[in-house]
Design a protein around this motif. Sequence first.
Motif, PDB file in Angstrom:
ATOM      1  N   UNK A  50       0.824  -1.206   0.000  1.00 38.82           N
ATOM      2  CA  UNK A  50       0.000   0.000   0.000  1.00 38.82           C
ATOM      3  C   UNK A  50       0.858   1.257   0.000  1.00 38.82           C
ATOM      4  N   UNK A  51       1.920   1.240   0.821  1.00 30.41           N
ATOM      5  CA  UNK A  51       2.806   2.400   0.876  1.00 30.41           C
ATOM      6  C   UNK A  51       3.563   2.569  -0.435  1.00 30.41           C
ATOM      7  N   UNK A  52       3.945   1.443  -1.051  1.00 30.12           N
ATOM      8  CA  UNK A  52       4.616   1.500  -2.347  1.00 30.12           C
ATOM      9  C   UNK A  52       3.700   2.104  -3.402  1.00 30.12           C
ATOM     10  N   UNK A  53       2.400   1.745  -3.352  1.00 38.56           N
ATOM     11  CA  UNK A  53       1.430   2.307  -4.300  1.00 38.56           C
ATOM     12  C   UNK A  53       1.309   3.816  -4.119  1.00 38.56           C
ATOM     13  N   UNK A  54       1.301   4.276  -2.854  1.00 39.02           N
ATOM     14  CA  UNK A  54       1.233   5.712  -2.595  1.00 39.02           C
ATOM     15  C   UNK A  54       2.481   6.418  -3.126  1.00 39.02           C
ATOM     16  N   UNK A  55       3.622   5.777  -2.936  1.00 41.98           N
ATOM     17  CA  UNK A  55       4.878   6.356  -3.422  1.00 41.98           C
ATOM     18  C   UNK A  55       4.873   6.454  -4.939  1.00 41.98           C
ATOM     19  N   UNK A  56       4.405   5.412  -5.614  1.00 39.93           N
ATOM     20  CA  UNK A  56       4.341   5.422  -7.076  1.00 39.93           C
ATOM     21  C   UNK A  56       3.345   6.458  -7.588  1.00 39.93           C
ATOM     22  N   UNK A  57       2.285   6.692  -6.812  1.00 39.17           N
ATOM     23  CA  UNK A  57       1.305   7.698  -7.202  1.00 39.17           C
ATOM     24  C   UNK A  57       1.932   9.088  -7.230  1.00 39.17           C
ATOM     25  N   UNK A  58       2.810   9.373  -6.254  1.00 39.74           N
ATOM     26  CA  UNK A  58       3.505  10.663  -6.238  1.00 39.74           C
ATOM     27  C   UNK A  58       4.347  10.816  -7.498  1.00 39.74           C
ATOM     28  N   UNK A  59       5.044   9.742  -7.877  1.00 45.19           N
ATOM     29  CA  UNK A  59       5.852   9.778  -9.099  1.00 45.19           C
ATOM     30  C   UNK A  59       4.967  10.043 -10.310  1.00 45.19           C
ATOM     31  N   UNK A  60       3.836   9.322 -10.411  1.00 45.91           N
ATOM     32  CA  UNK A  60       2.916   9.501 -11.536  1.00 45.91           C
ATOM     33  C   UNK A  60       2.431  10.947 -11.618  1.00 45.91           C
ATOM     34  N   UNK A  61       2.024  11.495 -10.466  1.00 48.63           N
ATOM     35  CA  UNK A  61       1.481  12.851 -10.453  1.00 48.63           C
ATOM     36  C   UNK A  61       2.519  13.876 -10.890  1.00 48.63           C
ATOM     37  N   UNK A  62       3.722  13.776 -10.343  1.00 49.64           N
ATOM     38  CA  UNK A  62       4.744  14.776 -10.660  1.00 49.64           C
ATOM     39  C   UNK A  62       5.213  14.678 -12.111  1.00 49.64           C
TER      40      UNK A  62
END
Length: 596
Positions: free
Chosen positions: A207-219
């Motif tokens: 779950x934390x990895x998914x949140x981290x990847x979401x930040x990458x996607x957004x930026x």
Amino acid sequence: MKKDTDKKNVKITKASLGSALSMFQYLRPYSVYFYGALILLIVGSLLMMAIMGIPGQMVNAATGEKSILPFSLNQWAMIMFGFLAARALLSFAQTMLFANVSERGMADIRKDLYNRLISQPMDYFEQYRVGELTSRITADVEQLQSVFSVTLAEFIRQILILVFGISFLAYFMPRLFLVMLLIIPMVVVLAMIFGRYIKKLSRKRQDQLAKTNTIVDETLQNFTIVKAFANELFESKRYGSSVDKMVGISISYARVRGLFFAFIIFLLFGSILFILWRGAIMVQQGDMEAGNLLSFVIYTVMIGGAIASLGSLYTTIAGGLGATERVKEILERDTELDINAPKSQLKLQGNIVFDDVQFNYPSRKDISVLNGIRLEVHAGQKIALVGQSGSGKSTIIRLLMRFYTIDQGRILVDGKNIEEYPVGDYRHNIGVVPQEVILFGGSIRENLLYGKPDASEEELIEAAKKANCWEFISNFPEGLDTKVGERGVQLSGGQKQRVAIARTILKDPAILLLDEATSSLDAESERSVQEAMDVLMQRRTSIIIAHRLSTIKNVDRIYVMKDGQIAEQGTHEQLVKMEDGLYRKLASLQFDLAMS
């Protein structure tokens, strides 16, 4: 927004197993490979168990003690190496068969999953971030593939080792087997406790990895905004904080796994040494052959290894079941269209009627967006929607595109409710040129072909000329094959708009929707784009959203929107004459009307 299926603990239950078994429909076309691999797996596992029993028989033959079969030492050795060669061949064949099943089956799942995703209505994509949906088709399917290609085979193999090993020991060495039974239950219980806790931490880490990847996607998707606001440091800290959280969870996960393996190793090897000591006493007393003691130790090690691995295999399978449920949730969702349905030859004329349309966005049901909209557009007419931001102009276009279902009223096209048309065929008759043009990262040719995939070279060039973009395209060294970059960043705003117009010309729609297509352009680019749009709008029903009123002075009718309603309507000349009219006020800000 994540669904509960992502957050709740996934357990191996009857329901979750049923969900996983439903995925086997994707393996059915490759059932010959699958069952062949299972047979080879079973035969290979039993063969390996037989190989592990031969060293003990070799010791018995060498010491002159009783063996299971009356073979000499050399004969036992030949049998062992023959079995070993057969096991190696079976292992290779089994691996290739499972690879065929998993790769082809998962490919089918990926295709169906992608087809389901792109066939969902617009409000579905408002509930999820891109990173979450991407994770379903990548990480979740990858988990499924791991289970089907490796974990499932390994799980069956370990079960066979347990069953065959325990049966052999119970039959041939019952007294020593009873000693072993005192230890196995404790190891199993500990493995289950640790496995459950490891599974919980593993899910937390994912779950934390998914949140981290979401930040990458957004930026990365909005890097121009990040650059414009000089927020590199802010995003770096945000990403770093998320990564640090993941590291903390990962270290806890590693610590528990380390303790798990430490306890298993201690209990496993402690039990082996204890059993070896008890067996040595039995050999000394003449109650057991030395070779049988060796066989017992080997089988005990294999059984202990099987038990130790079941905990991690359980965790992996449970994770796979969680992924299965998330994938199945998408695969079972209703879609707004069947992308594999044959395309009809539906050709609309472009007569449009909005009859008392009321609408609230599904995610904001408490906020009214459109209130009793009534408007009519005849085929080939050009109308414009003007008004302040938030007045409902873009919503009218989205409803006409059938991105959402209206709450009340009707939208008719050619006298028929738009809900009665097949949505794919209906949208094929509509062309859109948005304010922010999105181009795919390939070549100009590929972006133009999106409007008409079977267009010829001559059609592409003709459309480009009509859209006033052939001049700059032909000046590129690679012409139509020039790469436009991610989201078209290699082209200017005006160039992107003209490529989008050429794409729409190739589509040849009956209804044209222009959503502030020139609002962000400079005067020269606006002139080129406006000329291209004039060509595009010929003989087409056109609905234009515009902030620059100079672009809509010559349309057939202008509708002035305010608070989700049509406040005024008429031609430009009629509306500017209305005392205290909304359009007159907007026009006075943009034109020198010399009004008092």
